[in-house]
Each structure stands twice: as structure tokens, then as C-alpha cells.
Design a protein around this motif. Structure first.
Motif, short mmCIF file in Angstrom:
data_model
loop_
_atom_site.label_atom_id
_atom_site.label_comp_id
_atom_site.label_asym_id
_atom_site.label_seq_id
_atom_site.Cartn_x
_atom_site.Cartn_y
_atom_site.Cartn_z
N ARG A 174 0.33 -1.22 0.12
CA ARG A 174 -0.02 0.08 -0.02
C ARG A 174 0.81 1.71 -0.04
NH1 ARG A 174 1.76 0.80 5.45
NH2 ARG A 174 0.47 1.20 6.78
N LEU A 175 2.33 1.08 -0.26
CA LEU A 175 3.14 2.69 -1.04
C LEU A 175 2.52 2.95 -1.94
CD1 LEU A 175 6.43 1.46 0.30
CD2 LEU A 175 4.56 2.57 1.45
N THR A 231 -8.21 -5.18 -5.94
CA THR A 231 -7.56 -5.01 -4.79
C THR A 231 -6.69 -5.43 -4.21
OG1 THR A 231 -9.84 -7.07 -4.11
CG2 THR A 231 -10.35 -3.94 -4.17
N VAL A 232 -6.29 -5.52 -2.82
CA VAL A 232 -5.15 -6.02 -1.99
C VAL A 232 -6.27 -6.38 -1.22
CG1 VAL A 232 -3.12 -6.54 -1.39
CG2 VAL A 232 -3.51 -5.87 -3.28
N THR A 233 -5.59 -7.99 -0.66
CA THR A 233 -6.20 -7.87 1.06
C THR A 233 -5.19 -9.23 1.53
OG1 THR A 233 -7.94 -10.42 0.49
CG2 THR A 233 -9.40 -8.29 -0.22
N ASP A 284 -3.63 0.18 10.87
CA ASP A 284 -4.07 -1.45 11.26
C ASP A 284 -2.88 -2.03 10.18
OD1 ASP A 284 -6.08 -1.14 12.93
OD2 ASP A 284 -8.32 -0.66 11.99
N VAL A 285 -2.70 -1.63 8.64
CA VAL A 285 -2.20 -2.14 8.13
C VAL A 285 -0.98 -2.53 8.31
CG1 VAL A 285 -2.04 -2.39 5.38
CG2 VAL A 285 -3.82 -1.61 6.51
N LEU A 342 -8.04 -7.97 5.27
CA LEU A 342 -8.04 -7.04 4.63
C LEU A 342 -7.17 -6.06 4.12
CD1 LEU A 342 -7.56 -4.98 8.25
CD2 LEU A 342 -5.27 -4.89 7.61
N ASP A 343 -8.78 -4.73 3.60
CA ASP A 343 -8.27 -4.60 2.47
C ASP A 343 -7.00 -3.70 2.71
OD1 ASP A 343 -8.14 -2.52 0.14
OD2 ASP A 343 -10.48 -3.19 0.06
N VAL A 344 -6.10 -3.23 2.16
CA VAL A 344 -4.81 -2.43 2.59
C VAL A 344 -5.10 -1.54 2.07
CG1 VAL A 344 -3.02 -4.71 2.17
CG2 VAL A 344 -3.07 -3.36 0.85
N HIS A 345 -5.66 -0.82 1.08
CA HIS A 345 -5.13 0.35 0.17
C HIS A 345 -7.11 0.89 1.07
CE1 HIS A 345 -2.84 0.32 -1.76
NE2 HIS A 345 -2.92 -1.35 -2.94
N ARG A 346 -7.93 0.23 1.88
CA ARG A 346 -9.09 0.85 2.53
C ARG A 346 -9.26 1.16 4.60
NH1 ARG A 346 -9.44 1.27 -1.50
NH2 ARG A 346 -10.56 1.23 -3.93
#
Lengths: 252, 334
Positions: A49-50, A57-59, A72-73, A63-67
């Protein structure tokens, strides 16, 4: 488990990655390999998520890392870029202490200090802990960065070319330390490696990218075949057995 | 090769450095600041104590606000821009203020400055300056290529444009109107509007609390965008909040004492040298204290040694500029 779905990254008209989808199971070491410009770093920074994907989407463990909340991420995955430029002049210990930020928000507890000491010990940095980063060699500095992400104590650790600038000896040490992190600390390590033989020796799985797509993704044994590697790297690769290990030879 | 291992108790706290511990450094700076403030307040009073004391108290209040706003604003600005030689004035904050004052005089004549002084003007002025920053920032960061460097560059260019426009308008003024205006455009601690103090003080207090709560987050920003994001800091949001706070601080300082370019740079640079660490928990209070020592101590010396009480900000800007140049030449790089 890391799961990325239809990840695409484009700058204007130029599509540099994707769409790609895939899974990286929890545990063990996974290497991303591929020629220059294949999209390895792009994929890794998007998972970490940089960078924002243009779509997809990436989970990570659901955990959806961008949302999700950034904090938490940061407790689930840590990512280390290839180049790090700091404004402040910090010591090794200070740098490693930053790794505890997601847990304590800056106020270090006893538990944090224990984690910092463990991370320093794990990478044999005890004697160097009060040195400034600019007083270290490239290999020592790289170890200090890795100690920081280990102190962050996340299940997933993503590393962009941790062997960059390291000589043979330090490369071997770094890889075996990462292997130990996976085996002894139960981390899921995902890293970009240029040397396919390093990837083969120390990882469980290899994901090969080419031209922004996943060209092949499998266990090490399945990937270490002449036709697969020659195709991925667009260069003739031979496979020889050395001490029972498949080793790629590609120097001519 | 290896450094001596330190006992666990020592390593558990802050990293060990040569020289005084940070608490002692802060205590010394605090003591000096208090001494400067007290000397400025009480020494060499001639004639009515009450008159002089009240006047000096107002001035000390102004100094506190200006020192706080410039010191904190500059340290935070340098942190978010990853550059130890910038001050917020590069964003064109000051030139917005100069343009506003010049426009007022050019349109309504020289008398307008004195007539309009008061709360409504202060609030309007502040809103305009903050609005300018937010507009610039929002516009740049809505695009995909938004970066802090583009933001700075646009700030510099707009600042220059505003300054040129002000210069042009000032040429059109009559000499007497220009005189009234130029008194506004130099720093002026002694003639600051006392009515502004309560609001400016309150704003500084609120901003101070917000910044203090984020002191550790500011530390992580020193590691750069990627490393800060990795540590769970919402980089873009922090940048927006910090720029908003900085524009508030600089607006307050400018309204009270006029534009200043190098004062913030000097306090921040000295603060980093005196603190011996990058941690904001030390650097922020240190910068404020050094700012206060410079202003209160400087004013005391100017009044009673050189008999030139109105000149302090000019001297600080001159010396600050000289130090800035020396620092640049010594470092040899930006």
C-alpha cells in the motif's frame, strides 16, 4: 494469505502492470523474480500500500490494505523499499525503535523495548546499536533496515531487493536471516531477488513476472526448469544439479 | 570497531550521546528564556512603573506569540518538506500579507490601515492566508502528480508574483501613503496591536496542543513518505493538517509583527544544534525557547545597550540572513 485481484497500474496510457491476480499463502518465503521493468517493484509496493493501483484490490488476511486504517495495516504487514532517504540522522537503535510505532504510537513500553532488543539480536546488531546510520557499511545499514521491519512484528514482511548493494558474504547472511525469520518467527516473507539461484536456494515459492504479467508462479522445483526460466528472462538458461540442488547457469 | 556496551538501564531510554542529557539542555534554555523575559519586564524602568510594565507585558505577549508561531511553524515545515533550510515564508505566506496591506492602501488611501485595525480585519486576513494555502494544496494534491516539491515551487512562483504586484502598486502610492504602508511591512514588535493578542494567543495554544499530540508522528515523517506510511501514518492527511496549522501560525505572527523570513530559520537551526537530537519532543520546545530568548533578550539589549528599541526585527532578519548564507556556503548544498 495475501490475495491480489485484477491489479492494474497505468501512468496515463502506459500500463506498467497487469491486470494480475494471485495469492501468496501465509508462511514461508516467496520470491518475486523477473527481468527489469517487469513490474516486480510496482506489484510489491501496491501490495504494501505504498502505491495505489489504478484498479484492483489487495487483501492481507482479509484486510483491504488500501481501504483499512493505515495503523491496522501497519500491524499486519511491513514493507521496506530499496532506497531509503532520511532527513534525520538516526542511530541504529532509534531506527529500529521506529518499527514499534504502529503498536505504541511513539511511547515505548517495556514490551516494545524487548521487541527492539530481539530484532537487534536477531540481526546481530547489538554492538552497532548506538552507531549512526551514516557510519555503517552498506551491508550493516541494510541489516538495520530489516531489523526495523522485524521490530514492527508483523506477520507479513515485504522487501524490495534486500540484496541490493550486498556482496556475496552479506547476501548469503541476509538470505539465511530472512529464512530464519520465516522458520523461527513464523513470518511470511515476500521479497524481490535478482539472482534466481538465491531465490531457488532460500524460498518456498517463486512468482515470475514479465511485461507486467505473471509469467509463472509455482514451487521452487517446478520453476527451476530451463524452459520456464528461459521464457521468463528471455535469455537461454541451463539448469544443472549442484549438490542435489537445481542451479541456473545463464552467463553465456 | 565495536562501541562499548552500555548497561541495559541506559540503553532502555534515549540513545546515549555526548554532552548533556536533553532534559538539562531544555532546562538551561528554559532558564535563559525566563531570565530574558524577566530582565526585559523589570529592569531599568524609569518613571511610572505601571505604565512601563503594562506596555512591556503586552510586548512580551507579542514576543511569545511570534516566537512560538515562527519556531513551531518552521520546525514542522522543515519536517514535512524534508529540508532543514526552508521556512514557511517560501510558500508565499508573507507576500499574501504584503499584497493585502498594499491593496488596502492603494484602493482606500493611507488612513485605512489605522481605521480598519481590529478583530474583523485580523480574522479576514487569517482566513485569506489559510485559504490561499488550502487552495494551493487542495489543487495540487487532487492531481495524481502532486508532490511537496511541486507545491513549494508553485508557492515560490506565486509569492514572487504577489510581491511584484505589491511593488508595482507601491510605486503608484504617494510618498506619505507609502510611508504609512512601509511601517507595516517591517517587523514591529513594539507597536503590535494589543487587541490581537488574546485571539493570537488562543490560536497558538490550540495549534500547540494539536502539534504536541502529533509529536511522535512528526518523528516518523522524518523517515520519508514510504517509511512513514509503512509505520501506519496517513502521510497525505498529516501533511494537509500540518500545512493548515503552519498557515494559521504564520498568519498570527505576521498580523502581530509583520513578515519575517529568517527568524524561523535561525530558531530552528539553533534548536537542532542545541537539542542534539531530531526528536520533536525536544526540538519543538527548544525552538520556542530559543525564539523567546532571541526576541526578549534581543529587545532588552537593543533598548538598554544600543538605545535602538525599534530595530530588533530588522537586526534579527539581517543576522538571520547572514547566518543563513554562512550555513549554505559551509554546507555547499541545498
Amino acid at each position: 494469505m495475501i490475495e491480489f485481484t485484477d491489479i492494474r497500474k497505468a501512468y496515463g496510457e502506459d500500463v506498467v502492470l497487469g491486470p494480475v491476480s494471485g495469492r501468496i499463502p501465509a508462511g514461508g518465503v516467496t520470491s518475486l523474480v523477473g527481468p527489469n521493468g517487469a513490474g516486480k517493484s510496482t506489484l510489491l509496493t501496491i501490495i504494501g500500500r505504498l502505491a495505489e493501483p489504478t484498479s484492483g484490490t489487495v487483501t492481507v488476511d482479509g484486510l483491504d490494505v488500501h481501504r483499512a486504517k493505515s495503523q491496522d495495516v501497519a500491524r499486519t504487514l511491513s514493507i521496506l523499499r530499496q532506497e531509503n532517504h532520511f532527513t534525520a540522522r538516526v542511530t541504529v537503535r532509534e531506527l529500529v525503535s521506529f518499527g514499534r510505532f504502529p503498536h505504541s504510537r511513539g511511547r515505548l513500553t517495556k514490551q516494545d523495548l524487548a521487541h527492539i532488543d530481539d530484532a537487534l539480536d536477531f540481526l546481530h546488531l547489538g554492538d552497532l546499536q548506538h552507531r549512526y546510520l551514516d557510519q555503517l557499511s552498506g551491508g550493516q545499514r541494510q541489516r538495520a533496515y530489516v531489523a526495523m521491519v522485524l521490530a514492527q512484528d508483523t506477520r507479513y514482511v515485504l522487501l524490495d531487493e534486500p540484496l541490493n548493494n550486498l556482496d556475496m558474504k552479506h547476501s548469503v547472511r541476509m538470505m539465511s536471516q530472512l529464512r530464519r525469520a520465516a522458520d523461527e518467527l513464523g513470518k511470511t516473507v515476500v521479497l524481490i531477488v535478482h539472482d534466481i539461484n538465491f531465490a531457488a536456494t532460500y524460498s518456498d515459492r517463486i512468482i515470475a513476472l514479465r511485461d507486467g504479467r505473471i509469467a509463472a508462479s509455482d514451487t521452487v522445483d517446478a520453476m527451476m526448469r530451463a524452459e520456464v526460466l528461459s521464457e521468463v528472462f528471455d535469455t537461454p538458461v541451463q539448469i544443472h544439479e549442484v549438490d542435489g540442488k537445481r542451479t541456473a547457469v545463464y552467463y553465456r | 570497531m565495536s562501541e562499548k556496551r552500555l548497561p541495559a538501564a541506559a540503553t532502555a531510554t534515549a540513545p546515549i550521546r555526548k554532552g548533556l542529557p536533553v532534559a538539562a539542555r531544555l532546562a538551561i534554555a528554559g532558564g535563559l528564556a525566563a531570565a530574558s523575559a524577566l530582565a526585559f519586564l523589570f529592569l531599568f524602568i524609569e518613571g511610572s512603573f505601571e505604565f512601563a510594565f503594562e506596555r512591556r507585558l503586552t510586548m512580551l505577549g507579542t514576543m511569545t506569540v511570534v516566537a512560538f508561531a515562527q519556531a513551531v511553524g518552521t520546525v514542522v515545515f522543515q519536517t514535512i518538506t524534508h529540508n532543514r533550510i526552508l521556512t514557511p515564508s517560501i510558500m508565499g505566506f508573507d507576500s499574501v500579507y504584503i499584497l493585502m496591506q498594499t491593496l488596502l492602501v492603494a484602493v482606500f488611501g493611507g488612513g485605512v490601515l489605522a481605521v480598519t485595525d481590529g478583530m474583523p480585519k485580523l480574522i479576514t486576513q487569517t482566513l485569506l492566508m489559510v485559504g490561499f494555502t488550502m487552495l494551493l494544496f487542495g489543487w495540487l494534491f487532487s492531481g495524481r502528480k502532486g508532490s511537496i516539491h511541486v507545491l513549494l515551487l508553485v508557492g515560490v512562483v506565486l509569492g514572487l508574483a504577489f510581491r511584484s504586484l505589491s511593488d508595482f502598486l507601491q510605486r503608484l502610492l504617494s510618498p506619505s501613503e507609502y510611508d504609512v504602508l512601509s511601517a507595516r511591512l517591517f517587523g514591529r514588535l513594539s507597536s503590535a496591536e494589543p487587541g490581537y493578542l488574546p485571539l493570537a494567543g488562543a490560536v497558538c495554544l490550540i495549534v500547540g496542543v494539536v502539534v504536541w499530540q502529533r509529536r511522535y508522528r512528526l518523528d516518523t515523517l522524518l523517515l520519508g513518505r514510504d517509511a512513514a506510511t509503512n509505520l501506519g501514518v496517513a502521510h497525505k492527511r498529516e501533511l494537509t493538517v500540518m500545512l493548515l496549522l503552519i498557515s494559521l501560525l504564520i498568519a498570527m505572527s505576521t498580523a502581530l509583527a509583520g513578515p519575517m523570513t529568517f527568524f524561523g530559520f535561525v530558531t530552528a537551526m539553533l534548536a537542532y544544534q542545541m537539542s542534539g537530537t531530531h526528536r520533536h519532543i525536544v526540538v519543538l520546545p527548544m525552538a520556542f525557547l530559543i525564539g523567546l530568548i532571541t526576541l526578549a533578550g534581543g529587545q532588552f539589549v537593543m533598548e538598554h545597550v544600543f538605545y535602538a528599541s525599534g530595530m530588533l526585527t530588522v537586526v534579527i532578519e539581517f543576522l538571520g540572513g547572514a547566518i543563513f548564507l554562512a550555513h549554505l556556503l559551509r554546507k555547499g548544498t541545498l
